[in-house]
Design an enzyme around this catalytic site. Structure first.
Site, PDB file in Angstrom:
ATOM      1  N   CYS A  87     -33.931  47.237 -78.532  1.00  0.00           N
ATOM      2  CA  CYS A  87     -34.567  48.379 -78.225  1.00  0.00           C
ATOM      3  C   CYS A  87     -36.023  48.384 -77.596  1.00  0.00           C
ATOM      4  O   CYS A  87     -36.199  48.965 -76.486  1.00  0.00           O
ATOM      5  CB  CYS A  87     -34.753  49.205 -79.641  1.00  0.00           C
ATOM      6  SG  CYS A  87     -35.931  48.865 -80.571  1.00  0.00           S
ATOM      7  N   HIS A 139     -37.652  51.431 -84.341  1.00  0.00           N
ATOM      8  CA  HIS A 139     -36.736  51.511 -83.239  1.00  0.00           C
ATOM      9  C   HIS A 139     -37.210  52.562 -82.135  1.00  0.00           C
ATOM     10  O   HIS A 139     -38.143  53.297 -82.751  1.00  0.00           O
ATOM     11  CB  HIS A 139     -35.376  52.266 -83.936  1.00  0.00           C
ATOM     12  CG  HIS A 139     -34.408  52.164 -82.824  1.00  0.00           C
ATOM     13  ND1 HIS A 139     -33.654  51.243 -82.705  1.00  0.00           N
ATOM     14  CD2 HIS A 139     -33.949  53.382 -82.175  1.00  0.00           C
ATOM     15  CE1 HIS A 139     -32.870  51.493 -81.267  1.00  0.00           C
ATOM     16  NE2 HIS A 139     -33.078  52.694 -81.254  1.00  0.00           N
ATOM     17  N   HIS A 151     -31.574  54.829 -75.271  1.00  0.00           N
ATOM     18  CA  HIS A 151     -32.055  53.740 -76.019  1.00  0.00           C
ATOM     19  C   HIS A 151     -31.019  52.566 -76.177  1.00  0.00           C
ATOM     20  O   HIS A 151     -29.791  52.750 -75.725  1.00  0.00           O
ATOM     21  CB  HIS A 151     -32.452  53.934 -77.365  1.00  0.00           C
ATOM     22  CG  HIS A 151     -31.384  54.705 -78.259  1.00  0.00           C
ATOM     23  ND1 HIS A 151     -31.258  54.069 -79.701  1.00  0.00           N
ATOM     24  CD2 HIS A 151     -30.494  55.336 -77.973  1.00  0.00           C
ATOM     25  CE1 HIS A 151     -30.260  55.028 -80.132  1.00  0.00           C
ATOM     26  NE2 HIS A 151     -29.722  55.445 -79.078  1.00  0.00           N
TER      27      HIS A 151
END
Length: 201
Positions: A87, A139, A151
Site C-alpha cells: 500500500c 494502510h 490502493h
C-alpha cells in the site's frame, strides 16, 4: 484542490523535508542559511514559487496515473510495477512519478509527514488511512473522488478501486491527509542543491 499554498516561511517547509529525508535514510541536507543563500544566488526562490503553482494543477494527472496501475499485483515491500506494490509503496511511487515528491516509505510515516484534513474536505489525490492491523495508519490509499480510493490492498490481490463507504473500510477509516505545495517545492529545491556540483554552491 490537491495542494494548497500556506503562508509559511520557506524554512518551515525545510524542517518538514529534513525530517522526511532523515526518516528515509537520505544523506543530511545542508544548513538552512547555506541552502537559502544558494537558492537566492541561483534564482531558485522564484522557481519554488512556480513549483507551488504547478503542483496545484496535478490532481487529475496524479489520479489518472494511479489508475494506470489497476491490476498490478500486491507484493509486501514492493514499490515498482515490476515488483508489484504494497500500500505505501504504491502511494510513494505515484507521488514520486507524478509530482516528483519523495514521501516516506511506510504508511504511518506518510501520515506523519502530511497535513491532517477533515474527511468532508477530501479531494482527488489526497491520502486516506485505515487501521487494518490493529494499529493506527497501517494502510493507505489515494482518494480519487466520489467516496472512492485506489490502493494495493493485500497479498493475493491487485491494485483496485474501492468505496470508502463499504462497511469494512468505513469501520477502519483512520483519517485523511494532504500533501502541501511547500513540501513539494522544498523537496525539489533540496534535490537541486544536493545534485549541484560543490563548486557552484
Amino acid at each position: 484542490m490537491l495542494f494548497r499554498s500556506f503562508p509559511s516561511y520557506f524554512t518551515s517547509g525545510l524542517v518538514l523535508v529534513l525530517s522526511l529525508l532523515h526518516s528515509t535514510g537520505a544523506r543530511a541536507a545542508p544548513a538552512t542559511d547555506e541552502l537559502d543563500g544558494w537558492l537566492a544566488e541561483k534564482g531558485l526562490l522564484t522557481q519554488i514559487q512556480q513549483v507551488r503553482q504547478n503542483v496545484s494543477i496535478k490532481a487529475s494527472e496524479l489520479v489518472v496515473h494511479a489508475m494506470g496501475f489497476l491490476g498490478s499485483p500486491y507484493r509486501r515491500g514492493g514499490d515498482t510495477v515490476e515488483t508489484g506494490f504494497d500500500c505505501s509503496g504504491f502511494v510513494k511511487a505515484i507521488y514520486e512519478q507524478t509530482i516528483g515528491l519523495v514521501l516516506p516509505r511506510r504508511a504511518e510515516l506518510q501520515a506523519a509527514a502530511t497535513q491532517n484534513i477533515e474527511k468532508k474536505d477530501l479531494a482527488p489525490g489526497d491520502l486516506v488511512f485505515f487501521n487494518t492491523m490493529r494499529r493506527a495508519f497501517s494502510h493507505v490509499g489515494i482518494y480519487i473522488g466520489d467516496g472512492k480510493f485506489i490502493h494495493s490492498p493485500k497479498p493475493g490481490a491487485e491494485v483496485r478501486v474501492e468505496s470508502m463507504g463499504a462497511a469494512y473500510w468505513n469501520r477502519r477509516f483512520d483519517g485523511a491527509r494532504r500533501v502541501d505545495a511547500d513540501t513539494a517545492a522544498t523537496t525539489q529545491a533540496l534535490k537541486e542543491f544536493q545534485t549541484a556540483p560543490a563548486a557552484s554552491r
